[in-house]
Design a protein around this motif. Structure first.
Motif, short mmCIF file in Angstrom:
data_model
loop_
_atom_site.label_atom_id
_atom_site.label_comp_id
_atom_site.label_asym_id
_atom_site.label_seq_id
_atom_site.Cartn_x
_atom_site.Cartn_y
_atom_site.Cartn_z
N VAL A 129 0.83 -1.20 0.00
CA VAL A 129 0.00 0.00 0.00
C VAL A 129 0.87 1.26 0.00
O VAL A 129 0.58 2.23 -0.71
CB VAL A 129 -0.95 -0.01 1.22
N ALA A 130 1.96 1.24 0.77
CA ALA A 130 2.85 2.40 0.82
C ALA A 130 3.47 2.66 -0.54
O ALA A 130 3.60 3.81 -0.98
CB ALA A 130 3.94 2.17 1.87
N ARG A 131 3.85 1.60 -1.23
CA ARG A 131 4.45 1.76 -2.56
C ARG A 131 3.44 2.32 -3.55
O ARG A 131 3.77 3.20 -4.36
CB ARG A 131 4.99 0.42 -3.06
N ALA A 133 0.93 4.25 -2.86
CA ALA A 133 0.72 5.66 -2.52
C ALA A 133 1.81 6.54 -3.11
O ALA A 133 1.56 7.68 -3.51
CB ALA A 133 0.68 5.83 -1.00
N GLN A 134 3.02 6.01 -3.20
CA GLN A 134 4.15 6.78 -3.72
C GLN A 134 4.20 6.80 -5.24
O GLN A 134 4.70 7.76 -5.83
CB GLN A 134 5.46 6.20 -3.18
N ARG A 138 -1.80 10.10 -10.15
CA ARG A 138 -3.12 10.64 -9.81
C ARG A 138 -3.87 11.16 -11.03
O ARG A 138 -5.09 11.01 -11.13
CB ARG A 138 -2.97 11.77 -8.79
N ALA A 263 -2.59 -3.58 -2.02
CA ALA A 263 -2.57 -2.36 -2.84
C ALA A 263 -3.60 -2.45 -3.96
O ALA A 263 -4.31 -1.49 -4.25
CB ALA A 263 -1.17 -2.14 -3.40
N ALA A 266 -7.02 -1.86 -2.57
CA ALA A 266 -7.25 -0.45 -2.28
C ALA A 266 -7.67 0.29 -3.55
O ALA A 266 -8.58 1.13 -3.54
CB ALA A 266 -5.98 0.18 -1.70
#
Length: 292
Positions: A129-131, A133-134, A138, A263, A266
């Motif tokens: 998930v952190a990856r 987000a980075q 968008r 991920a 999400a």
């Protein structure tokens, strides 16, 4: 040793990960310090090399981006992107059986601790998930939502481990009142279902290495019918990326060979809600109603 000396090496270009590892180990004693530093990082973090950018990898390895290029030339590759393909191919070829995965876990800390096993899976989910987000684009997400929001029907394509993602999206679309159709019939009429799709519709296809042949063929068939396609996959080299109007690269971390879906889920949860909100916005402006 400068770059001219690098090029004087007797180079045999390794085209798979095991060969690359052997070449690096063979040259360990003669490789310049900085090159050995980034080579060691690459062997220890192959997933990061596969999915990272030159800048992010260089920062993590504590070298300059130019050092990545020097390493690639030292090993006989045309450039860093050429070297990176070896790491991406490794991911495509990494298909451990479940027995092999369990054997891997038994050799690690999880062998004697259920808590370690749980912690490992939670950590892998968090990393995934952190990856995302980075790395997620968008603007691409907004464009994909805009495309899907205008579709009369959204077709969903996924098989095997990817299927839970489209199953959740189908549930969400149903609750949100968005017309959709999952191409996963128990009576074997998937191709007939896909034939109802037109250019006024859209599709979401999901597949990760090793890619499900059925998903790829169905996505390609929809693309050939002029149906705009949004893909969720794991690599720029994925066959889905070549036929998608918009696609998202999701790199899931694994624990003992068992890959997370955190991920991807999400993203699968965000898409239907974003599409519903976009449709409400378009409906208020009269753009959807005018089409009907």
């Amino acid at each position: 040793m400068d770059e001219e000396q690098d090029k004087q090496q007797d180079v045999r270009v390794p085209r798979d990960f095991d060969s690359l590892r052997s070449v690096i180990i063979d040259r360990k004693s003669t490789m310049p310090k900085r090159l050995m530093q980034v080579a060691a990082y690459a062997l220890a973090h192959p997933d990061e090399i596969a999915f990272g950018t030159a800048a992010s990898i260089a920062a993590a390895a504590e070298v300059q981006p130019s050092t990545l290029v020097r390493l690639a030339h030292h090993l006989g590759f045309d450039g860093f992107s050429d070297l990176q393909t070896v790491f991406r191919e490794r991911l495509r070829d990494r298909t451990l059986s479940y027995e092999e995965r369990l054997a891997t876990l038994e050799q690690g800390a999880a062998a004697s601790s259920e808590d370690e096993l749980l912690t490992g899976f939670i950590a892998a989910a968090g990393q995934s998930v952190a990856r995302l987000a980075q790395t997620i684009d968008r603007d691409a997400f907004s464009r994909a939502v805009g495309l899907l929001a205008k579709a009369e029907t959204i077709y969903l394509v996924a098989k095997r481990r990817s299927y839970p993602l489209t199953a959740h999206m189908a549930y969400a679309f149903g609750k949100l009142g968005i017309r959709h159709q999952t191409i996963a019939s128990p009576n074997g009429i998937d191709s007939e279902i896909a034939q109802f799709a037109t250019a006024r519709d859209a599709a979401i296809a999901v597949s990760f290495a090793p890619y499900a042949a059925e998903s790829l063929s169905q996505a390609q068939a929809l693309h050939e019918r002029g149906v705009p396609l949004v893909a969720i996959t794991d690599s720029a080299f994925s066959p889905l990326a070549t036929c998608a109007a918009h696609w998202f690269e999701v790199a899931e971390a694994d624990y003992g060979g068992f890959r997370s879906l955190s991920a991807s889920m999400a993203l699968a949860m965000a898409l239907p809600v974003a599409i519903a909100e976009k449709r409400r916005s378009l409906d208020r402006s009269g753009k959807i109603s005018a089409k009907k």
